[in-house]
Design a protein around this motif. Structure first.
Motif, PDB file in Angstrom:
ATOM      1  N   GLU A  62       6.387   6.323 -12.468  1.00 49.16           N
ATOM      2  CA  GLU A  62       6.489   5.462 -13.649  1.00 49.16           C
ATOM      3  C   GLU A  62       6.536   3.984 -13.280  1.00 49.16           C
ATOM      4  O   GLU A  62       5.965   3.142 -13.980  1.00 49.16           O
ATOM      5  CB  GLU A  62       7.763   5.834 -14.421  1.00 49.16           C
ATOM      6  CG  GLU A  62       7.986   5.052 -15.697  1.00 49.16           C
ATOM      7  CD  GLU A  62       7.161   5.561 -16.863  1.00 49.16           C
ATOM      8  OE1 GLU A  62       7.151   4.890 -17.902  1.00 49.16           O
ATOM      9  OE2 GLU A  62       6.510   6.623 -16.730  1.00 49.16           O
ATOM     10  N   HIS A  63       7.215   3.652 -12.174  1.00 47.83           N
ATOM     11  CA  HIS A  63       7.483   2.238 -11.873  1.00 47.83           C
ATOM     12  C   HIS A  63       6.860   1.752 -10.571  1.00 47.83           C
ATOM     13  O   HIS A  63       7.171   0.639 -10.127  1.00 47.83           O
ATOM     14  CB  HIS A  63       8.994   2.003 -11.819  1.00 47.83           C
ATOM     15  CG  HIS A  63       9.693   2.262 -13.117  1.00 47.83           C
ATOM     16  ND1 HIS A  63       9.576   1.412 -14.196  1.00 47.83           N
ATOM     17  CD2 HIS A  63      10.510   3.277 -13.506  1.00 47.83           C
ATOM     18  CE1 HIS A  63      10.301   1.892 -15.202  1.00 47.83           C
ATOM     19  NE2 HIS A  63      10.872   3.014 -14.805  1.00 47.83           N
ATOM     20  N   ALA A  64       5.997   2.545  -9.943  1.00 49.71           N
ATOM     21  CA  ALA A  64       5.387   2.113  -8.684  1.00 49.71           C
ATOM     22  C   ALA A  64       4.589   0.828  -8.872  1.00 49.71           C
ATOM     23  O   ALA A  64       4.593  -0.060  -8.006  1.00 49.71           O
ATOM     24  CB  ALA A  64       4.489   3.219  -8.126  1.00 49.71           C
ATOM     25  N   GLN A  92       0.809  -1.209   0.000  1.00 48.13           N
ATOM     26  CA  GLN A  92       0.000   0.000   0.000  1.00 48.13           C
ATOM     27  C   GLN A  92       0.850   1.271   0.000  1.00 48.13           C
ATOM     28  O   GLN A  92       0.493   2.255  -0.646  1.00 48.13           O
ATOM     29  CB  GLN A  92      -0.934   0.001   1.217  1.00 48.13           C
ATOM     30  CG  GLN A  92      -1.855  -1.204   1.313  1.00 48.13           C
ATOM     31  CD  GLN A  92      -2.826  -1.288   0.160  1.00 48.13           C
ATOM     32  OE1 GLN A  92      -3.288  -0.263  -0.351  1.00 48.13           O
ATOM     33  NE2 GLN A  92      -3.142  -2.504  -0.280  1.00 48.13           N
ATOM     34  N   SER A  93       1.944   1.264   0.732  1.00 45.43           N
ATOM     35  CA  SER A  93       2.792   2.448   0.850  1.00 45.43           C
ATOM     36  C   SER A  93       3.819   2.477  -0.277  1.00 45.43           C
ATOM     37  O   SER A  93       4.517   1.485  -0.513  1.00 45.43           O
ATOM     38  CB  SER A  93       3.512   2.457   2.201  1.00 45.43           C
ATOM     39  OG  SER A  93       2.589   2.543   3.265  1.00 45.43           O
ATOM     40  N   LEU A  94       3.910   3.618  -0.939  1.00 47.79           N
ATOM     41  CA  LEU A  94       4.848   3.769  -2.053  1.00 47.79           C
ATOM     42  C   LEU A  94       6.129   4.483  -1.640  1.00 47.79           C
ATOM     43  O   LEU A  94       7.125   4.426  -2.366  1.00 47.79           O
ATOM     44  CB  LEU A  94       4.190   4.547  -3.201  1.00 47.79           C
ATOM     45  CG  LEU A  94       2.895   3.963  -3.767  1.00 47.79           C
ATOM     46  CD1 LEU A  94       2.389   4.832  -4.903  1.00 47.79           C
ATOM     47  CD2 LEU A  94       3.111   2.526  -4.227  1.00 47.79           C
ATOM     48  N   ALA A  95       6.093   5.156  -0.494  1.00 48.52           N
ATOM     49  CA  ALA A  95       7.266   5.917  -0.071  1.00 48.52           C
ATOM     50  C   ALA A  95       7.291   6.018   1.447  1.00 48.52           C
ATOM     51  O   ALA A  95       6.269   5.863   2.120  1.00 48.52           O
ATOM     52  CB  ALA A  95       7.267   7.306  -0.692  1.00 48.52           C
ATOM     53  N   ALA A  96       8.478   6.289   1.968  1.00 45.04           N
ATOM     54  CA  ALA A  96       8.648   6.450   3.415  1.00 45.04           C
ATOM     55  C   ALA A  96       9.820   7.385   3.658  1.00 45.04           C
ATOM     56  O   ALA A  96      10.616   7.667   2.752  1.00 45.04           O
ATOM     57  CB  ALA A  96       8.882   5.096   4.093  1.00 45.04           C
ATOM     58  N   ARG A  97       9.903   7.878   4.886  1.00 46.23           N
ATOM     59  CA  ARG A  97      11.030   8.727   5.280  1.00 46.23           C
ATOM     60  C   ARG A  97      11.655   8.149   6.537  1.00 46.23           C
ATOM     61  O   ARG A  97      10.964   7.726   7.459  1.00 46.23           O
ATOM     62  CB  ARG A  97      10.561  10.155   5.539  1.00 46.23           C
ATOM     63  CG  ARG A  97      11.700  11.079   5.988  1.00 46.23           C
ATOM     64  CD  ARG A  97      11.207  12.494   6.252  1.00 46.23           C
ATOM     65  NE  ARG A  97      10.792  13.153   5.024  1.00 46.23           N
ATOM     66  CZ  ARG A  97       9.568  13.592   4.781  1.00 46.23           C
ATOM     67  NH1 ARG A  97       8.612  13.410   5.703  1.00 46.23           N
ATOM     68  NH2 ARG A  97       9.265  14.191   3.661  1.00 46.23           N
TER      69      ARG A  97
END
Length: 296
Positions: free
Chosen positions: A109-111, A34-39
């Motif tokens: 583009e690639h998610a 579900q998550s595509l990014a994180a910090r």
């Protein structure tokens, strides 16, 4: 007996209320489906990954005038997503020219193919081993993204970072790659005094150890991409593109005129910048003003 027990429980509750703020928070496990990014956040001596809500509305087609850089990084990223050998990349050059935007456009583009983005600050790069450890064995492909990676004169942190990069990147699993942006080619200030102790040996010019030490940091990246200041034509092409993108959903009737071109140039001159960020800001200003006037 009951009153005594009640008193003990009340004191225990009061003690827990005082201790609770001192205890580390329980961090939920990120669902990378579900998550595509994180910090990455530093938390005392440790740290954790915080999921981010990211927008995927920026596409590679929105990056005008950086075709060569876009194609090279896109090809490197495709290799990585497909499980093929790929290089860590350093994107360096003038500010506002699309370095960070290119990385975020590649996520869009690639998610769907499993690419994920993790932002990590320069001051937290010493935590790279911990971050990499959490990603090993996952089926997704992770780009660790460090924006604006650079060091000022007198800072010795780059030597520490060089050792961390050596250990972390050489032992990183094949689902982890590092992309960094910087305004400096070698990440550290380059001064004329650096050249004072170069030596001529058998007709060959050899840099001193200090220079080699600085260059060695950027050598950790196998792919270097250079971004240069915009020409006026390049700037105007980006302005025209973004006006079209922003005006399309609103059905704003507009045309590219000499007057609009002059307004864009004045906007850039007033800010002392002629780059993609400035072009986007002018486009938002002009489209918003045009919509406001048309609604009167």
């Amino acid at each position: 007996m009951d009153s005594r027990l009640y008193e003990i429980l009340e004191r225990a509750d009061a003690l827990m209320a005082r201790l609770d703020p001192l205890l580390p928070a329980i961090r939920p496990v990120i669902d990378w489906q579900q998550s595509l990014a994180a910090r990455w956040h530093r938390d005392g001596r440790s740290g954790y990954l915080q999921p981010l809500d990211v927008s995927l509305d920026l596409s590679l087609a929105d990056l005008i005038g950086v075709d060569t850089q876009r194609e090279q990084l896109a090809r490197n990223t495709r290799q990585f997503v497909d499980g093929l050998p790929a290089n860590h990349a350093l994107l360096w050059g003038a500010r506002g020219t699309g370095k960070s935007s290119l990385v975020r456009a590649l996520l869009a583009e690639h998610a769907g193919a499993g690419l994920r983005l993790i932002e990590i600050e320069r001051d937290h790069l010493a935590d790279l081993p911990r971050v990499v450890e959490q990603l090993a064995g996952l089926q997704q492909r992770f780009v660790l993204f460090c924006d604006d990676l650079s060091f000022e004169a007198g800072e010795g942190d780059y030597r520490v970072l060089k050792s961390v990069l050596d250990g972390s990147l050489e032992r990183a699993p094949d689902n982890v790659l590092l992309y960094a942006t910087s305004n400096r080619r070698h990440l550290v200030p380059e001064k004329q005094s650096d050249n004072e102790h170069w030596q001529m040996v058998d007709g060959e010019l050899h840099p001193n150890e200090a220079v080699e030490d600085k260059i060695a940091l950027s050598d950790r990246f196998g792919l270097w991409l250079s971004f240069y200041p915009f020409t006026q034509d390049h700037f105007l092409a980006v302005v025209r593109h973004w006006i079209g993108v922003l005006a399309e959903p609103t059905a704003l009737d507009w045309e590219w005129t000499e007057e609009l071109e002059i307004l864009a140039i004045r906007w850039a001159l007033g800010r002392g910048n002629r780059n993609g960020r400035c072009a986007y800001q002018f486009a938002r200003h002009w489209v918003g003003l045009a919509l406001l006037e048309s609604s009167k």
